[in-house]
Design an enzyme around this catalytic site. Structure first.
Site: not given
Ligand SMILES: *Cc1c(COP(=O)(O)O)cnc(C)c1O
Length: 385
Positions: A49, A101, A173, A198
């Protein structure tokens, strides 16, 4: 030698394995490590961890790509966001972009609000609105650019100046563009967040998240929280993301080329009443996007004109898949109002423009003409009687 972006994707971080010469980082599938005596570890590894060599290789890689210095890998984008939000304490407030998001909104609204860490929704593409929203309780400005799902572009450099002026953290982000197209830390931001699920992973097979920072003191606080909260990325998944990142450049080039072609086709097709894509010269975010990124990404949102039924459109698609998520090699389409952004109350959704008719497309790397043909047949098949 200092490597350029395309070489860093393949040789950044920890390149291969020193011990055996393996060209890939081994998967250290272990929870713990032998100690040779009290306090005598071999290289500081104690418990997975806290630290794991496969994860560490990936953490160094994402730090190199974002030009950050310090990277942290998490079990999901939301685990990364949870850890960053844990920097704040009761009474603190964050300014957040008005389209973000859905899961980010949900954790703010239904989790952190319970601890009296609250938020103010602001159109962060409007710099004056950002500055006007600043007060003593505000500790950070949290932006997505281009934002999900309306692709609104926020000027990272200018928001970072506001952050510096008032001593507020600027958090970006960067999921939609990845460091291949945009590096917020080089524009003055303090913290970069990713859903690695993604484009970084890129194959719709692994959930993961990242945080990258430049400042050592901030990094130390985040490493502490990462270990204390425990939402870390597993060794096998770390390996998969390292593998995905090797082809990020070639994938992104194709993603962006396809998206440009499809956005232009859509906007000239007569089928739509609205196209959101910051790579179109008519898009309000076009100039800022061009200034701060090396491409407009591959997310497009649009609204069909009222001759067509969007519900039927989703059913008629043959090549493009109706699914949550984005950024994979395959094209995905979703309905933000009931899928990715369902956690946002209807009145807030409507007020920011996430209308029921909005369709979000994650353009994959298939042949662009095949994608256009599929969209065209599905739209035509959805014509109202
Ligand atoms: C998918 C997404 C998240 C969250 O990520 P996860 O891997 O699904 O927990 C956060 N910000 C954006 C812009 C996203 O597309």
């Amino acid at each position: 030698m200092t490597l350029k972006k395309d070489s860093l994707l393949i040789h950044g971080g920890i390149d291969g394995d020193e011990t055996t010469g393996a060209v890939n980082v081994p998967i250290y599938q272990t929870s713990t490590y032998k100690q040779d005596g009290l306090g005598k570890t071999r290289g500081g590894w104690e418990y997975s961890r806290t630290g794991n060599p496969t994860r560490a290789a990936l953490e160094k890689l994402i730090a190199d790509l974002e030009e950050g210095g310090y990277g942290l890998a998490f079990a999901s984008g939301l685990a990364a966001i949870n850890t960053v939000l844990s920097l704040f304490k009761s009474g603190d407030k964050l300014i957040v972009s008005d389209n973000i998001y859905g899961g980010t909104f949900r954790i703010l609204d239904n989790v952190f609000k319970n601890f009296n860490i609250t938020y103010k929704i602001v159109d962060t593409s409007d710099l004056k609105a950002v500055e006007d929203a600043i007060d003593d309780s505000v500790k950070a400005i949290y932006i997505e650019t281009p934002a999900n799902p309306l692709l609104t572009v926020t000027d990272i450099e200018e928001v970072s100046k506001i952050g510096k002026k008032y001593d507020k953290l600027v958090i970006v982000d960067n999921t939609f563009l990845t460091p291949y197209l945009q590096r917020p830390l080089t524009l003055g931001a303090d913290i970069v967040i990713h859903s690695g699920t993604k484009y970084l992973g890129g194959h719709s097979d692994t959930i993961s998240g990242f945080v990258v920072v430049k400042d050592k003191a901030l990094a130390d606080r985040l490493y502490y929280l990462q270990n204390a909260i425990g939402g870390v990325l597993a060794p096998w998944d770390s390996f998969l993301i390292i593998r995905g990142i090797k082809t990020l450049g070639v994938r992104m080039d194709r993603h962006v080329a396809n998206a440009g072609k499809i956005a232009r086709w859509l906007s000239e097709s007569g089928y739509v009443s609205k196209v959101y894509y910051p790579g179109l010269e008519t898009d309000p975010g076009y100039e800022v996007q061009k200034k701060q990124a090396d491409g407009a990404g591959a997310m497009i949102s649009f609204v069909l004109n009222d001759k067509y039924d969007y519900k039927v459109f989703f059913e008629k698609l043959e090549l493009v898949t109706l699914a949550e998520s984005l950024g994979g090699v395959e094209s995905l389409v979703c309905h933000p109002a009931t899928m990715t952004h369902a956690a946002i109350p209807a009145d807030i959704r409507k007020s920011v423009g996430i209308v029921d008719e909005l369709i979000r497309l994650s353009v994959g790397i298939e042949d662009a003409d095949d994608l256009i043909e599929d969209l065209k047949q599905a739209i035509e098949a959805s014509a109202k009687a």
